[in-house]
Design a protein around this motif. Structure first.
Motif, short mmCIF file in Angstrom:
data_model
loop_
_atom_site.label_atom_id
_atom_site.label_comp_id
_atom_site.label_asym_id
_atom_site.label_seq_id
_atom_site.Cartn_x
_atom_site.Cartn_y
_atom_site.Cartn_z
N LEU A 34 0.84 -1.20 0.00
CA LEU A 34 0.00 0.00 0.00
C LEU A 34 0.87 1.25 0.00
CD1 LEU A 34 -2.90 1.15 0.16
CD2 LEU A 34 -2.68 1.02 2.65
N GLN A 37 2.83 1.53 -3.45
CA GLN A 37 1.96 1.98 -4.53
C GLN A 37 1.61 3.45 -4.38
OE1 GLN A 37 -1.42 -0.65 -4.75
NE2 GLN A 37 -0.14 -2.41 -5.22
N ARG A 38 1.34 3.88 -3.15
CA ARG A 38 1.01 5.29 -2.89
C ARG A 38 2.17 6.19 -3.24
NH1 ARG A 38 -2.34 8.67 0.29
NH2 ARG A 38 -1.16 10.27 1.38
N ARG A 42 0.83 5.22 -7.98
CA ARG A 42 -0.15 4.27 -8.53
C ARG A 42 -1.48 4.45 -7.81
NH1 ARG A 42 3.95 -0.23 -7.67
NH2 ARG A 42 5.47 0.19 -9.29
N THR A 44 -4.38 4.21 -5.46
CA THR A 44 -4.65 3.71 -4.12
C THR A 44 -5.85 4.48 -3.58
OG1 THR A 44 -3.16 5.31 -3.09
CG2 THR A 44 -2.23 3.15 -3.58
N TYR A 56 -7.44 6.93 6.36
CA TYR A 56 -8.36 6.76 5.23
C TYR A 56 -9.78 6.75 5.76
CZ TYR A 56 -4.20 4.94 2.83
OH TYR A 56 -2.96 4.79 2.28
N TRP A 64 -13.56 3.63 -3.57
CA TRP A 64 -12.40 3.33 -4.42
C TRP A 64 -12.43 1.87 -4.87
CZ3 TRP A 64 -8.16 0.08 -4.13
CH2 TRP A 64 -7.15 0.33 -5.05
N GLN A 68 -12.73 0.42 -8.71
CA GLN A 68 -11.78 -0.51 -9.33
C GLN A 68 -12.51 -1.64 -10.03
OE1 GLN A 68 -8.44 0.45 -9.37
NE2 GLN A 68 -9.55 2.17 -8.51
#
Length: 74
Positions: A34, A37-38, A42, A44, A56, A64, A68
């Motif tokens: 996580l 990727q953040r 990318r 997230t 979050y 989110w 996806q």
């Protein structure tokens, strides 16, 4: 002035905030993935820094995830 306990402000819903560990558990990925990727830019779930802590909103993470699935089905 009336004191209200945290989360008890009349007419205001307090959002459920998740830690990166909790979000990673929801996504069934390692928390390190996580963060990687953040930081790599990318996709997230949207998060916010509160002091030095990343949090979050549950509603944002759920939206989110749904997005996806919608994108991958298109």
């Amino acid at each position: 002035m009336t004191a209200h306990p945290i989360g008890a402000m009349p007419g205001r819903a307090v959002p459920v905030l998740l830690t990166p560990d909790e979000v990673a558990d929801m996504l069934r990925i390692p928390v390190r993935s996580l963060y990687v990727q953040r930081s790599a830019g990318r996709p997230t779930p949207p998060g916010v820094k509160i002091g030095r802590h990343l949090r979050y909103r549950l509603s944002d993470v759920e939206a989110w995830i749904e997005d996806q699935f919608t994108r991958s089905a298109a």
